[in-house]
Design an enzyme around this catalytic site. Structure first.
Site, PDB file in Angstrom:
ATOM      1  N   SER A  21      29.747  -4.101 -39.067  1.00 50.98           N
ATOM      2  CA  SER A  21      29.187  -2.730 -39.503  1.00 50.98           C
ATOM      3  C   SER A  21      29.528  -1.873 -40.569  1.00 50.98           C
ATOM      4  CB  SER A  21      30.921  -1.708 -38.644  1.00 50.98           C
ATOM      5  OG  SER A  21      32.062  -2.701 -39.597  1.00 50.98           O
ATOM      6  N   THR A  69      33.120   0.669 -39.709  1.00 51.58           N
ATOM      7  CA  THR A  69      33.487   1.245 -39.980  1.00 51.58           C
ATOM      8  C   THR A  69      34.774   0.530 -40.870  1.00 51.58           C
ATOM      9  OG1 THR A  69      31.988   3.093 -39.757  1.00 51.58           O
ATOM     10  CG2 THR A  69      33.105   3.392 -41.173  1.00 51.58           C
ATOM     11  N   THR A 127      30.160   2.136 -44.361  1.00 52.25           N
ATOM     12  CA  THR A 127      29.834   1.558 -43.370  1.00 52.25           C
ATOM     13  C   THR A 127      28.639   1.155 -43.095  1.00 52.25           C
ATOM     14  OG1 THR A 127      29.553   1.984 -41.037  1.00 52.25           O
ATOM     15  CG2 THR A 127      29.304   3.660 -42.769  1.00 52.25           C
ATOM     16  N   ARG A 185      19.221   7.749 -41.330  1.00 48.97           N
ATOM     17  CA  ARG A 185      20.418   8.400 -40.907  1.00 48.97           C
ATOM     18  C   ARG A 185      21.744   9.504 -41.416  1.00 48.97           C
ATOM     19  NH1 ARG A 185      25.524   6.747 -38.784  1.00 48.97           N
ATOM     20  NH2 ARG A 185      26.627   8.178 -37.542  1.00 48.97           N
ATOM     21  N   THR A 239      36.776   6.728 -38.257  1.00 46.32           N
ATOM     22  CA  THR A 239      35.487   6.286 -38.101  1.00 46.32           C
ATOM     23  C   THR A 239      35.026   5.862 -37.069  1.00 46.32           C
ATOM     24  OG1 THR A 239      37.278   4.489 -37.268  1.00 46.32           O
ATOM     25  CG2 THR A 239      36.848   3.534 -39.533  1.00 46.32           C
ATOM     26  N   GLY A 240      33.957   5.815 -36.404  1.00 48.41           N
ATOM     27  CA  GLY A 240      33.251   6.124 -34.774  1.00 48.41           C
ATOM     28  C   GLY A 240      32.009   6.503 -35.103  1.00 48.41           C
TER      29      GLY A 240
HETATM   30  N1  GLY Z   1      31.788   6.639 -38.903  1.00 47.24           N
HETATM   31  C1  GLY Z   1      30.459   5.491 -39.421  1.00 47.24           C
HETATM   32  C2  GLY Z   1      28.700   6.353 -39.094  1.00 47.24           C
HETATM   33  O1  GLY Z   1      29.082   7.095 -38.081  1.00 47.24           O
HETATM   34  O2  GLY Z   1      28.064   6.249 -39.527  1.00 47.24           O
END
Ligand code: GLY
Length: 351
Positions: free
Chosen positions: A82, A201, A219, A229, A252-253
């Site tokens: 990640s 992340t 991340t 993105r 994070t998430g």
């Molecule tokens: N929290 C990391 C992402 O969605 O890119």
């Protein structure tokens, strides 16, 4: 588990005292006095990172530099899918990294988004902060800037992440020309569901013993995202924020949820209003739930069907973290480095 004992703290502090002038020279601004030791908080993949960050602050590093040193351990780890090297790629199979840093004493921040071929985007974000009048560079421009500062380019796709991408590509749809030999698309939808919101992340918030703060989030973002993105991690105020009069907040998430909730700055603002770090994080979780309205993002019980975690630390060295679903976070203070249960709105582990 990495254990930073009090004895090692005292030894390190004694050893560091001769060259700790950059931090020690600044008086604490909180009026609360000096902490017993620096403090670092991070996501659950940051156990070694918080220990290193605290060690660096004991040696006199600024909190933001200590935070970047800590997360670099995870950026360099090919087994963390990640972050950095070995991070899961975009839908074209190309790894694109996001990161940002923020420095409390100067109030400055730096960030990079959709950066390819450089495994330490947090270091590049530091350069953006210190060597430009900008805050955020993205894509090709960020890569050219990193090249100008001598960062080495490399293929960030590992064998494991390439295979994961290939499997996703073959199984994600029965209506394209990519075919999985073993399942031929039959169970592809289930597999696709599993990776639907796959994020990881690392966020790390750092508080020096004099109360100065710094923070970083880095991340590879959402697995198999649309190229270009950008998630919450490189957006100051979303995946990361700090205010030297208050503390640090990060997330994070699922980045989209954190962006829409302005998570990092929301957490710091809640602390500025008097909430504890834990209560600030819980309030941020409730905000995500309240703002998640579309059915495709809700489970059969009407709850968000994704995970978001928030982390906070204040100038007094108090820490707290909370998430929608159960999990762990990492913290290091005078009691050493350890993993701690996240407070959560729902008891279950994330889906
Ligand atoms: N929290 C990391 C992402 O969605 O890119």
């Amino acid at each position: 588990m990495v254990d930073l004992t009090r004895r090692r703290f005292l030894q390190s502090a004694a050893a560091a005292s001769t060259f700790a002038a950059p931090v020690a020279a600044r008086a604490p601004r909180s009026g609360a006095g000096w902490l017993r030791a620096p403090v670092a908080i991070a996501s659950g993949n940051g156990l070694q990172a918080v220990e290193l960050a605290v060690q660096r602050m004991i040696e006199g590093w600024r909190p933001v530099d200590a935070a970047v040193a800590g997360v670099e351990l995870v950026e360099n780890d090919p087994n963390d899918d990640s972050v950095g090297l070995g991070g899961l790629p975009n839908e074209d199979g190309v790894v694109e990294l996001d990161a940002c840093v923020m420095d409390g004493p100067s109030g400055l921040g730096g960030a990079v988004g959709a950066l390819q071929n450089i495994k330490n985007p947090a270091q590049v974000a530091l350069k953006v902060m210190r060597h430009t009048d900008h805050v955020l560079l993205v894509g090709e421009g960020a890569l050219r800037f990193a090249r100008a500062h001598g960062f080495a380019e490399e293929n960030l796709l590992t064998e494991a992440s390439r295979k994961a991408w290939l499997e996703w590509r073959e199984k994600r749809s029965a209506r394209d020309k990519w075919v999985s030999p073993d399942e031929n698309g039959e169970h592809g939808r289930e597999w696709f569901q599993k990776y639907k919101h796959k994020t990881g992340t690392i966020h790390l918030g750092a508080i020096a013993a004099n109360g100065d703060v710094g923070s970083c989030t880095t991340t590879s973002g959402l697995a198999f995202k649309i190229p270009g993105r950008v998630g919450d991690s490189p957006l100051l105020g979303c995946g990361n924020y700090c205010d030297n009069d208050v503390g640090t907040g990060g997330a994070t998430g699922r980045g989209e949820a954190c962006i829409l909730a302005n998570g990092g700055s929301f957490v710091v603002h809640q602390m500025a209003l008097g909430k504890s770090p834990l209560d600030a994080c819980l309030e941020a979780c409730r905000r995500v739930v309240r703002l998640t309205k579309v059915k495709r993002l809700l489970d059969e019980k009407g709850r968000p069907d994704f995970q978001v975690q928030f982390y906070a630390a204040n100038k007094s060295g108090e820490t707290g973290a909370a998430a929608l679903y159960a999990g762990k976070y990492a913290v290091c203070d005078a009691a050493g480095a350890r993993l701690v249960d996240l407070a959560s709105l729902y008891d279950e582990p994330p889906r």
